[in-house]
Write an enzyme that holds these catalytic residues in place. Sequence first.
Site, PDB file in Angstrom:
ATOM      1  N   GLU B 143       4.789  -8.420 -11.991  1.00  0.00           N
ATOM      2  CA  GLU B 143       5.143  -9.778 -12.420  1.00  0.00           C
ATOM      3  C   GLU B 143       4.054 -10.317 -13.362  1.00  0.00           C
ATOM      4  O   GLU B 143       4.061 -10.018 -14.548  1.00  0.00           O
ATOM      5  CB  GLU B 143       5.382 -10.675 -11.195  1.00  0.00           C
ATOM      6  CG  GLU B 143       6.561 -10.180 -10.366  1.00  0.00           C
ATOM      7  CD  GLU B 143       6.925 -11.076  -9.188  1.00  0.00           C
ATOM      8  OE1 GLU B 143       7.085 -12.282  -9.373  1.00  0.00           O
ATOM      9  OE2 GLU B 143       7.053 -10.545  -8.063  1.00  0.00           O
ATOM     10  N   MET B 144       3.074 -11.025 -12.826  1.00  0.00           N
ATOM     11  CA  MET B 144       2.060 -11.603 -13.706  1.00  0.00           C
ATOM     12  C   MET B 144       0.806 -10.726 -13.795  1.00  0.00           C
ATOM     13  O   MET B 144      -0.005 -10.884 -14.716  1.00  0.00           O
ATOM     14  CB  MET B 144       1.744 -13.029 -13.263  1.00  0.00           C
ATOM     15  CG  MET B 144       2.972 -13.947 -13.400  1.00  0.00           C
ATOM     16  SD  MET B 144       2.815 -15.545 -12.560  1.00  0.00           S
ATOM     17  CE  MET B 144       1.745 -16.424 -13.706  1.00  0.00           C
TER      18      MET B 144
END
Lengths: 352, 352
Positions: B143-144
């Site tokens: 994700e991040m």
Amino acid sequence: MPVIKTILCLVVSGVVLSGSAVFAQTESEPSLQDQARFYFDVIPDQVPRQELVDHFEEKVALGQRLFFDPRLSLSQTVSCHSCHNLSLGGDDGRSVSVGHGWQTGPRNAPTVFNSVLQIAQFWDGRARDLIEQAGAPMTSPVEMASTDPMICDVLSSMPDYVEWFSRAFPDRNNPICFATTRHALAAFVSTLLTPDAPFDCYLQGQQSALTRVQKEGLRQFITLGCTQCHMSTNLGGNSYYRFGVKHEPEQRYRPVADLGRRQVMETIREDYVFKVPTLRNVALTAPYFHSGSAWTLEEAVEVMAWVQLDKKLNPTQVDSLVLFMDSLTGIRPTVTLPLLPASTPQTPHPSY
Amino acid sequence: MPVIKTILCLVVSGVVLSGSAVFAQTESEPSLQDQARFYFDVIPDQVPRQELVDHFEEKVALGQRLFFDPRLSLSQTVSCHSCHNLSLGGDDGRSVSVGHGWQTGPRNAPTVFNSVLQIAQFWDGRARDLIEQAGAPMTSPVEMASTDPMICDVLSSMPDYVEWFSRAFPDRNNPICFATTRHALAAFVSTLLTPDAPFDCYLQGQQSALTRVQKEGLRQFITLGCTQCHMSTNLGGNSYYRFGVKHEPEQRYRPVADLGRRQVMETIREDYVFKVPTLRNVALTAPYFHSGSAWTLEEAVEVMAWVQLDKKLNPTQVDSLVLFMDSLTGIRPTVTLPLLPASTPQTPHPSY
């Protein structure tokens, strides 16, 4: 540069224009503020009149929705805002942008703020205006990777967009098309002005708007000749110059393969010519150069002084120039996040 | 479900609770509105009192900035808003999200709207609350892809963030850390309520807030037994059930490898148990299921009726249920895009 102002200024100061040193060597030297007013203009807080087309407000409202809608991209992941982040400097803070499939683009994303005040768009000026510009990222395979028909299909699938396009383009038989999408986006982007920077207040007469060191930086900026390229309202954005007038920049700053404007204009015979970037809000838009390779303003200033002006700056000069550039940060617009309609069964699915 | 209301309702109607058909078979049948009030509650327009910690407003203001700041990710490209888009349904309209390096996650991104009203977060309920939830996407490699120390380095590098954290966490010696970042994000997300859906107006007594067909859909919803899982304020989000109570769903809806809550809770002995998703704003949050595999509400409704309730619905039933679900779309919050500070020379560069 406004012609009338230029003439007035020359008459008042009683000097003859000769390059960038016009004011620096005269007996009756005009004030720094007068010199600044000669080279620069205040950022308007209103959209330039020539941009105000019919149903402008409706176009702006629609364009704002489009700007934030990731469904204009093939993956429905990338919006205009992804790389022109209005929370940041109207750019993305990266050397080069990341687009569809995590591909990277070839050049640093320029800020959208005040972009309407430029003579052309993109680093090589290949788009005449914002309307032409707006189409390219949407259909670039490394950016949003969509197509004209897909964009029309996506937008036509949502009744709210059908209504908003009809309101913004009431004279069109088929309001939703690639051209109207570009027009609406351009209308919104044209409103993204950042007035009231300390430098604008100074230009308007407020002496205290700049610190002593910032004024020294401004003096350096004029004396060194930065104003040959970075002038007018946007301190740039209104002319083309070779990156490397006096010295060849290092390859990390000017990659060999990117020939700039020559790649898109047959009439350009010289390599590495680019549109002069605006210095407005430059403190918000690192990293710098078309290559996004200089991560601090100090570095960018030193490189530019050397390769464009054949000047080696001392640290005091660099510091004052950078502090002057801090004064170019205006008030960014307050933008309300638009509420977008839900996709419908007719909306194409994202592809990634 | 509010206990007092439940008891009152039972006393008034003079019936004994027996599954979902409690009201359907009595002589003195209560009104549809009374039945609805038995199962459901109005979405509050204020943050629940237990969320109102010290310096709540400052935490919310900070959390809003963090929510939109892509610099919380390793590439400085992905923000919370990327997958929980507040212009859309608080989600991203994809089957599964696209994150760092264009990697895709394993499950459909749930909406952040009204998420504070759930008993736990994530499809498998593995995060106790929004504070715990907020940390996971920031540090998930798909994700991040950031890390605790990197997030602290990024935020500490900008004087504005230092000030904002100090204001939001004045009792902390080191206000900027991963925990405070999560607390601020949770405070902001807790404000993302969508009150005043037509269904809420109906619950509050406005008979005309639902159309005749929507009322028929509501009646079906209760009679069929959808309320066994989709009840209370959020019409879901407060219990766990197996996806496939009566029949095994097709693999495209329930991929074999994703065992759901069993993967994270040793005490769960059954496969494919998930948190019941909220149906609030469900018309905005296609595609559906943890797999994001059903692209229309019609499809999702038919599948759920069959695999959970052993019911084959006719088209009229499906249509009325879907129209009822349209009445669950509330007023999304008006969010002003925060203005974020520029990165400084101390800010780590994006990596991608």
